[in-house]
Design a protein around this motif. Structure first.
Motif, PDB file in Angstrom:
ATOM      1  N   GLY A 148     -61.989 -56.877 -70.387  1.00  0.00           N
ATOM      2  CA  GLY A 148     -61.868 -58.186 -70.987  1.00  0.00           C
ATOM      3  C   GLY A 148     -62.829 -59.238 -70.478  1.00  0.00           C
ATOM      4  N   GLN A 149     -63.636 -58.923 -69.464  1.00  0.00           N
ATOM      5  CA  GLN A 149     -64.592 -59.935 -69.005  1.00  0.00           C
ATOM      6  C   GLN A 149     -65.620 -60.177 -70.092  1.00  0.00           C
ATOM      7  OE1 GLN A 149     -66.516 -60.104 -65.278  1.00  0.00           O
ATOM      8  NE2 GLN A 149     -64.762 -61.280 -64.638  1.00  0.00           N
ATOM      9  N   ASP A 150     -65.785 -61.434 -70.444  1.00  0.00           N
ATOM     10  CA  ASP A 150     -66.684 -61.782 -71.535  1.00  0.00           C
ATOM     11  C   ASP A 150     -68.090 -61.970 -70.974  1.00  0.00           C
ATOM     12  OD1 ASP A 150     -68.045 -62.877 -73.632  1.00  0.00           O
ATOM     13  OD2 ASP A 150     -66.624 -64.500 -74.001  1.00  0.00           O
ATOM     14  N   PRO A 151     -69.052 -61.172 -71.432  1.00  0.00           N
ATOM     15  CA  PRO A 151     -70.405 -61.291 -70.874  1.00  0.00           C
ATOM     16  C   PRO A 151     -71.259 -62.404 -71.480  1.00  0.00           C
ATOM     17  CG  PRO A 151     -70.335 -59.486 -72.447  1.00  0.00           C
ATOM     18  CD  PRO A 151     -68.945 -60.048 -72.381  1.00  0.00           C
ATOM     19  N   HIS A 152     -70.818 -63.046 -72.583  1.00  0.00           N
ATOM     20  CA  HIS A 152     -71.717 -63.884 -73.394  1.00  0.00           C
ATOM     21  C   HIS A 152     -71.970 -65.273 -72.799  1.00  0.00           C
ATOM     22  CE1 HIS A 152     -69.874 -60.852 -76.078  1.00  0.00           C
ATOM     23  NE2 HIS A 152     -71.053 -60.831 -76.670  1.00  0.00           N
ATOM     24  N   ILE A 153     -72.298 -65.319 -71.507  1.00  0.00           N
ATOM     25  CA  ILE A 153     -72.453 -66.606 -70.801  1.00  0.00           C
ATOM     26  C   ILE A 153     -73.642 -67.422 -71.307  1.00  0.00           C
ATOM     27  CG2 ILE A 153     -71.265 -66.091 -68.634  1.00  0.00           C
ATOM     28  CD1 ILE A 153     -73.812 -64.886 -67.568  1.00  0.00           C
ATOM     29  N   TRP A 154     -74.659 -66.738 -71.836  1.00  0.00           N
ATOM     30  CA  TRP A 154     -75.889 -67.446 -72.232  1.00  0.00           C
ATOM     31  C   TRP A 154     -75.679 -68.397 -73.420  1.00  0.00           C
ATOM     32  CZ3 TRP A 154     -74.745 -62.364 -73.062  1.00  0.00           C
ATOM     33  CH2 TRP A 154     -74.696 -61.928 -74.380  1.00  0.00           C
TER      34      TRP A 154
END
Length: 320
Positions: A148-154
């Protein structure tokens, strides 16, 4: 003097090649530099490439492991790409987004590595970011290493600026003689990202609705930053199919929150979004998760595509 005439030139050449292989295996002939002395930087996918180029400027040569138009989540590396990785002077990537890349980098032996996942706080955004996480029965069925960790930080300019500062540190460590230039370039980039953040804050001030529907849950950080609610048709995986139950929920949500638009994106298949929009008599539009730039992108770089995203959100959310 010619005692051993039977040594052929082929054998000499073979010995030379073996010698070279032995050399490259045990000595750092791979200096991490190009022939003209630039730092070789390998980036895992477009947002990391963009940071490396903006900060590195003329002192770096950046290669991207993900070709334009390839969905980064699906990337498989060729043996050649894996081999090239170990020749990099620095690597910029985001752990947890591309399993193939993660394992290749772990084996690369490269000393200067910037992992974006360590440079800004990562959060868990469930399949739907709406305050309560819908579970699909079994919570352990996530394929990601950290469920569930969302990678879309950019997609959040503020978080992207934090990552930029960390990339600066890595490039400066890999190439100390250009440290001042990297710092200067980082300061310029961070200023631009701050300005973009302000554009989003101001641009979304007088919106009529807070809720938007999108194909996959890429916009959790962006939604959180600007007080929006992202409702994803499928979860973090762009290819997963939504359940009938989820489709029913989306029908209800669209009515309650006066949703006007279903967003699809440039790299993933738009079929589900278009079907849903058709059923609900809603418009469709593009919200670009900026995982790669192609001819279809609404802009040529991070900033122009983010501004196109802002325009699309403004249109979809309406004004008071």
């Amino acid at each position: 003097m010619n005692v051993r005439p039977h040594i052929t030139t082929a054998a000499v050449a073979g010995a030379a090649v073996l010698g070279l292989l032995a050399l490259s295996a045990c000595s750092p002939t791979t200096s991490g530099r190009t022939d003209d002395g630039k730092l070789k930087v390998t980036a895992s996918f477009y947002p990391m490439q963009f940071l490396a180029q903006q900060i590195g400027g003329s002192h770096v040569e950046v290669s991207n492991l993900t070709a334009p138009g390839v969905e980064p989540h699906d990337l498989e590396l060729t043996p050649q790409q894996t081999g090239h990785l170990s020749q990099a002077g620095a690597i910029v990537y985001l752990k947890g987004l591309q399993p193939a890349v993660d394992s290749a980098i772990a084996q690369s032996g490269v000393k200067h590595i910037a992992d974006a996942a360590k440079l800004t706080p990562m959060e868990v955004h469930g399949p739907e970011v709406d305050g309560h996480h819908h579970t699909t029965g079994d919570n352990h069925s996530h394929s990601e290493s950290e469920p569930g960790q969302d990678p879309h930080i950019w997609l959040d300019p503020v978080k992207f600026a934090q990552v930029a500062k960390g990339v600066n540190t890595t490039l400066a460590a890999a190439d100390p003689q250009h440290k001042a230039d990297y710092q200067k370039n980082t300061d310029v980039l961070v200023k631009k990202l701050d300005a973009l953040n302000t554009e989003f804050v101001n641009g979304l001030k007088n919106r009529a609705s807070d809720t938007f529907i999108t194909t996959h849950a890429a916009f959790g950080y962006l939604a959180e930053r600007y007080g929006l609610t992202e409702e994803a048709i499928s979860g973090l995986d762009p290819e997963s199919e939504p359940s009938a139950n989820r489709i029913k929920e989306l029908h209800a949500l669209a009515q309650t929150h006066h949703v006007s638009t279903v967003f699809f994106e440039t790299l993933a298949n738009p079929a589900t979004a278009k079907t849903l929009a058709g059923d609900l008599h809603l418009k469709t539009d593009v919200l670009d998760p900026l995982e790669g730039i192609t001819k279809k992108s609404r802009g040529t770089d991070y900033f122009s595509v983010q501004r196109a995203n802002l325009t699309a959100l403004q249109k979809a959310l309406g004004t008071k």
